[in-house]
Design an enzyme around this catalytic site. Structure first.
Site, PDB file in Angstrom:
ATOM      1  N   ARG A 137     -32.598  63.665 -10.603  1.00 21.73           N
ATOM      2  CA  ARG A 137     -31.903  64.375 -11.685  1.00 21.73           C
ATOM      3  C   ARG A 137     -32.713  65.467 -12.349  1.00 21.73           C
ATOM      4  O   ARG A 137     -32.159  66.292 -13.074  1.00 21.73           O
ATOM      5  CB  ARG A 137     -31.460  63.375 -12.751  1.00 21.73           C
ATOM      6  CG  ARG A 137     -30.532  62.351 -12.153  1.00 21.73           C
ATOM      7  CD  ARG A 137     -29.824  61.547 -13.191  1.00 21.73           C
ATOM      8  NE  ARG A 137     -29.097  60.468 -12.533  1.00 21.73           N
ATOM      9  CZ  ARG A 137     -28.577  59.439 -13.189  1.00 21.73           C
ATOM     10  NH1 ARG A 137     -28.705  59.348 -14.493  1.00 21.73           N
ATOM     11  NH2 ARG A 137     -27.932  58.510 -12.521  1.00 21.73           N
ATOM     12  N   HIS A 178     -27.028  69.488  12.794  1.00 22.62           N
ATOM     13  CA  HIS A 178     -26.691  68.205  13.386  1.00 22.62           C
ATOM     14  C   HIS A 178     -25.447  68.431  14.250  1.00 22.62           C
ATOM     15  O   HIS A 178     -24.530  69.151  13.835  1.00 22.62           O
ATOM     16  CB  HIS A 178     -26.281  67.179  12.320  1.00 22.62           C
ATOM     17  CG  HIS A 178     -27.382  66.634  11.484  1.00 22.62           C
ATOM     18  ND1 HIS A 178     -28.135  67.395  10.644  1.00 22.62           N
ATOM     19  CD2 HIS A 178     -27.840  65.365  11.336  1.00 22.62           C
ATOM     20  CE1 HIS A 178     -29.015  66.621  10.019  1.00 22.62           C
ATOM     21  NE2 HIS A 178     -28.856  65.381  10.423  1.00 22.62           N
ATOM     22  N   GLU A 188     -23.674  63.688  16.778  1.00 10.74           N
ATOM     23  CA  GLU A 188     -24.167  62.402  16.252  1.00 10.74           C
ATOM     24  C   GLU A 188     -23.003  61.424  16.156  1.00 10.74           C
ATOM     25  O   GLU A 188     -23.125  60.275  16.601  1.00 10.74           O
ATOM     26  CB  GLU A 188     -24.809  62.611  14.871  1.00 10.74           C
ATOM     27  CG  GLU A 188     -25.318  61.322  14.223  1.00 10.74           C
ATOM     28  CD  GLU A 188     -25.820  61.515  12.785  1.00 10.74           C
ATOM     29  OE1 GLU A 188     -25.458  62.531  12.151  1.00 10.74           O
ATOM     30  OE2 GLU A 188     -26.565  60.631  12.289  1.00 10.74           O
ATOM     31  N   HIS A 223     -37.206  65.964  12.267  1.00 13.83           N
ATOM     32  CA  HIS A 223     -35.877  65.615  11.744  1.00 13.83           C
ATOM     33  C   HIS A 223     -36.008  64.441  10.783  1.00 13.83           C
ATOM     34  O   HIS A 223     -35.939  63.280  11.174  1.00 13.83           O
ATOM     35  CB  HIS A 223     -34.920  65.280  12.895  1.00 13.83           C
ATOM     36  CG  HIS A 223     -33.500  65.107  12.447  1.00 13.83           C
ATOM     37  ND1 HIS A 223     -32.446  65.813  12.996  1.00 13.83           N
ATOM     38  CD2 HIS A 223     -32.944  64.323  11.485  1.00 13.83           C
ATOM     39  CE1 HIS A 223     -31.322  65.465  12.399  1.00 13.83           C
ATOM     40  NE2 HIS A 223     -31.598  64.544  11.472  1.00 13.83           N
ATOM     41  N   ASP A 283     -30.143  72.354   4.476  1.00 15.56           N
ATOM     42  CA  ASP A 283     -28.903  72.088   5.211  1.00 15.56           C
ATOM     43  C   ASP A 283     -27.658  72.118   4.333  1.00 15.56           C
ATOM     44  O   ASP A 283     -27.690  71.781   3.147  1.00 15.56           O
ATOM     45  CB  ASP A 283     -28.996  70.776   6.020  1.00 15.56           C
ATOM     46  CG  ASP A 283     -28.728  69.526   5.201  1.00 15.56           C
ATOM     47  OD1 ASP A 283     -29.037  69.514   3.987  1.00 15.56           O
ATOM     48  OD2 ASP A 283     -28.200  68.543   5.778  1.00 15.56           O
ATOM     49  N   HIS A 323     -34.950  63.543   6.558  1.00 17.16           N
ATOM     50  CA  HIS A 323     -34.286  64.039   5.340  1.00 17.16           C
ATOM     51  C   HIS A 323     -35.106  63.693   4.112  1.00 17.16           C
ATOM     52  O   HIS A 323     -35.668  62.599   4.008  1.00 17.16           O
ATOM     53  CB  HIS A 323     -32.878  63.440   5.223  1.00 17.16           C
ATOM     54  CG  HIS A 323     -31.970  63.892   6.316  1.00 17.16           C
ATOM     55  ND1 HIS A 323     -31.072  64.921   6.163  1.00 17.16           N
ATOM     56  CD2 HIS A 323     -31.843  63.481   7.606  1.00 17.16           C
ATOM     57  CE1 HIS A 323     -30.410  65.116   7.301  1.00 17.16           C
ATOM     58  NE2 HIS A 323     -30.866  64.249   8.186  1.00 17.16           N
ATOM     59  N   ASP A 332     -35.302  60.467  10.821  1.00 18.26           N
ATOM     60  CA  ASP A 332     -34.051  60.719  10.083  1.00 18.26           C
ATOM     61  C   ASP A 332     -34.128  60.299   8.610  1.00 18.26           C
ATOM     62  O   ASP A 332     -34.375  61.149   7.758  1.00 18.26           O
ATOM     63  CB  ASP A 332     -32.872  60.071  10.804  1.00 18.26           C
ATOM     64  CG  ASP A 332     -31.567  60.833  10.638  1.00 18.26           C
ATOM     65  OD1 ASP A 332     -31.612  61.981  10.183  1.00 18.26           O
ATOM     66  OD2 ASP A 332     -30.502  60.283  10.982  1.00 18.26           O
ATOM     67  N   GLY A 335     -24.289  65.678   7.329  1.00 13.71           N
ATOM     68  CA  GLY A 335     -23.151  64.897   6.840  1.00 13.71           C
ATOM     69  C   GLY A 335     -22.220  64.518   7.978  1.00 13.71           C
ATOM     70  O   GLY A 335     -22.549  64.682   9.154  1.00 13.71           O
TER      71      GLY A 335
HETATM   72  N1  LIG Z   1     -28.051  60.832   9.940  1.00 15.04           N
HETATM   73  C1  LIG Z   1     -27.544  61.834   9.200  1.00 15.04           C
HETATM   74  N2  LIG Z   1     -26.549  62.610   9.684  1.00 15.04           N
HETATM   75  C2  LIG Z   1     -26.017  63.590   8.943  1.00 15.04           C
HETATM   76  N3  LIG Z   1     -26.438  63.879   7.695  1.00 15.04           N
HETATM   77  C3  LIG Z   1     -27.406  63.119   7.171  1.00 15.04           C
HETATM   78  C4  LIG Z   1     -27.997  62.098   7.891  1.00 15.04           C
HETATM   79  N4  LIG Z   1     -28.963  61.532   7.136  1.00 15.04           N
HETATM   80  C5  LIG Z   1     -28.968  62.173   5.985  1.00 15.04           C
HETATM   81  N5  LIG Z   1     -28.041  63.138   5.982  1.00 15.04           N
HETATM   82  C6  LIG Z   1     -27.795  64.026   4.859  1.00 15.04           C
HETATM   83  O1  LIG Z   1     -26.595  63.676   4.261  1.00 15.04           O
HETATM   84  C7  LIG Z   1     -26.098  64.829   3.629  1.00 15.04           C
HETATM   85  C8  LIG Z   1     -24.604  64.593   3.416  1.00 15.04           C
HETATM   86  C9  LIG Z   1     -24.153  64.942   2.052  1.00 15.04           C
HETATM   87  C10 LIG Z   1     -22.667  65.018   1.971  1.00 15.04           C
HETATM   88  O2  LIG Z   1     -22.000  64.732   2.939  1.00 15.04           O
HETATM   89  C11 LIG Z   1     -22.025  65.429   0.718  1.00 15.04           C
HETATM   90  C12 LIG Z   1     -20.645  65.513   0.707  1.00 15.04           C
HETATM   91  C13 LIG Z   1     -20.022  65.871  -0.488  1.00 15.04           C
HETATM   92  C14 LIG Z   1     -20.755  66.149  -1.632  1.00 15.04           C
HETATM   93  C15 LIG Z   1     -22.134  66.048  -1.574  1.00 15.04           C
HETATM   94  C16 LIG Z   1     -22.934  66.290  -2.812  1.00 15.04           C
HETATM   95  O3  LIG Z   1     -24.167  66.233  -2.756  1.00 15.04           O
HETATM   96  O4  LIG Z   1     -22.340  66.502  -3.855  1.00 15.04           O
HETATM   97  C17 LIG Z   1     -22.770  65.696  -0.406  1.00 15.04           C
HETATM   98  C18 LIG Z   1     -26.373  65.918   4.614  1.00 15.04           C
HETATM   99  O5  LIG Z   1     -26.399  67.185   4.072  1.00 15.04           O
HETATM  100  C19 LIG Z   1     -27.694  65.483   5.228  1.00 15.04           C
HETATM  101  O6  LIG Z   1     -28.790  66.164   4.701  1.00 15.04           O
HETATM  102 ZN   LIG Z   2     -30.285  63.786  10.148  1.00 14.38          ZN
END
Ligand SMILES: Nc1ncnc2c1ncn2[C@@H]1O[C@H](CCC(=O)c2cccc(C(=O)O)c2)[C@@H](O)[C@H]1O
Ligand SMILES: [Zn+2]
Length: 353
Positions: A82, A210, A213, A27, A149, A29, A291, A183
């Protein structure tokens, strides 16, 4: 066995043991693994970003008031990726950091939607991660696999796009083994993602959302029932529901526990309040993971040291934790046996030294 000159439980000794221990990471990212050096290199490439270029300033930048703040900062780092070359650099450097910690096998969670919606060509994105995966295996001997994910808060459009990228035979990368959901959990109920998980599972992917959490145990039940979860990312709040713990233990559904992350995002107040011991005592298969390690000021070795303290483990106990992760991984049987044997050989050699 020779006499121990050093108390085998002395933390410094245990740290050295962990540093050399062959490990699996289940786990972690992709973007959340970018080291300060990589983040500052990317920030310098893209100077319009608000992410600091100075690695020292990043320590403050990576200090979070709550989970929502963490995601906000996380997305500012996502904005630095990018070009396909950014993707390749990040992936290869993440593998280098894993290899340094004797990680033999890692399932890296990637959010392809975040890159494709920012304009990176989908074919070029897949080629970049696969190129880095093959180079990492050749150069470091670390085997990488992918979990794609869904960023749940981005809605069903993101779910559809992620599912398409994960299941289209012309795009789907060779290293892809699983399908996740990340997320924020608040306001993002798991059941709505069932049709997407059904398609991913039908395409041969493992389900690893997930859950639990940042919300309660019902989210973990939902992940099990609706998304057919085979492992749970975090699952922290499972400790509030003895029936759920018993279910996880009986059905051998591993938890991907990331202790420092839970403190950094304020999902759990202090390490001493972390429910990891309750999981282990209930017979749940606990795996230790990092994480988003640089964002949380940790690494996998440190997570093992934290777990050893919270679970009161000696070297053999820590080696068992490392074997849990191998067992819970999506490696084939021969690959699992190989790493578990390596862990045993290393541990015996250490204790006999
Ligand atoms: N501890 C965590 N617990 C949960 N997730 C975690 C954790 N750590 C990292 N993540 C990552 O954060 C991403 C979130 C991305 C997200 O919310 C979002 C919302 C709207 C638009 C966009 C975009 O990209 O335009 C993105 C997840 O997909 C996941 O891979
Ligand atoms: Zn995570």
């Amino acid at each position: 066995m020779t006499e121990h000159l050093v108390d085998p439980r002395a933390p410094r000794d245990l740290k050295a043991f962990v540093a050399g221990l062959p490990k699996a990471e289940l786990h972690v990212h992709h973007v959340g693994s970018a080291s300060p050096r990589i983040v500052s290199e990317l920030a310098a490439r893209h100077p319009d970003s608000k992410v600091p270029t100075d690695p020292a300033a990043l320590v403050d930048y990576f200090s979070f008031t709550d989970f929502a703040h963490f995601i906000e900062v996380y997305l500012s780092v996502v904005d630095l990726i990018r070009t396909p070359e950014d993707v390749r650099l990040l992936t290869f450097e993440v593998a280098r950091d894993l290899a340094r910690q004797q990680v033999r096998y890692a399932e890296l969670t990637i959010t392809p939607f975040s890159s494709t919606r920012r304009g990176i060509d989908e074919r070029a994105f897949m080629d970049a991660i696969e190129d880095a995966r093959k180079a990492a295996e050749a150069d470091f001997g670390t085997v990488l696999r992918w979990c794609f994910d869904i960023p749940g808060e981005a809605g069903l459009e993101a779910a559809e796009e992620t599912t398409r990228l994960a299941t289209d035979d012309r795009l789907r990368p060779e290293g892809l083994v699983s399908f996740g959901l990340g997320g924020p959990e608040v306001g993002v109920p798991r059941p709505q993602f069932k049709p997407y998980f059904d398609r991913a599972i039908a395409a041969g992917l493992h389900s690893v959302p997930h859950a639990g959490e940042t919300t309660g145990p019902q989210t973990v039940w939902d992940a099990l029932t609706h998304l057919r979860a085979e492992r749970i990312g975090h699952g922290t709040s499972s400790a509030q529901d003895p029936k759920l713990l018993a279910h996880l233990a009986e059905h051998r559904i591993p938890l991907e526990v990331c202790p420092t992350s839970n403190i950094a995002t304020r999902a759990v107040r202090t390490l001493d309040e972390h429910p990891i011991k309750e999981f282990a005592e209930a017979g749940v298969l606990v795996t230790i993971n990092s994480d988003d390690p640089p964002m949380f000021g940790t690494d996998l070795d440190n997570e093992y040291a934290v777990a050893a303290r919270l679970l009161d483990l000696d070297e053999r106990g820590v080696a068992d934790l490392a074997k849990n992760a191998v067992e819970a991984s999506f490696l084939d049987a021969a690959g699992k046996t190989r790493i578990k044997e390596e862990i045993d050989t290393y541990t015996t050699g250490w204790l006999d030294r």
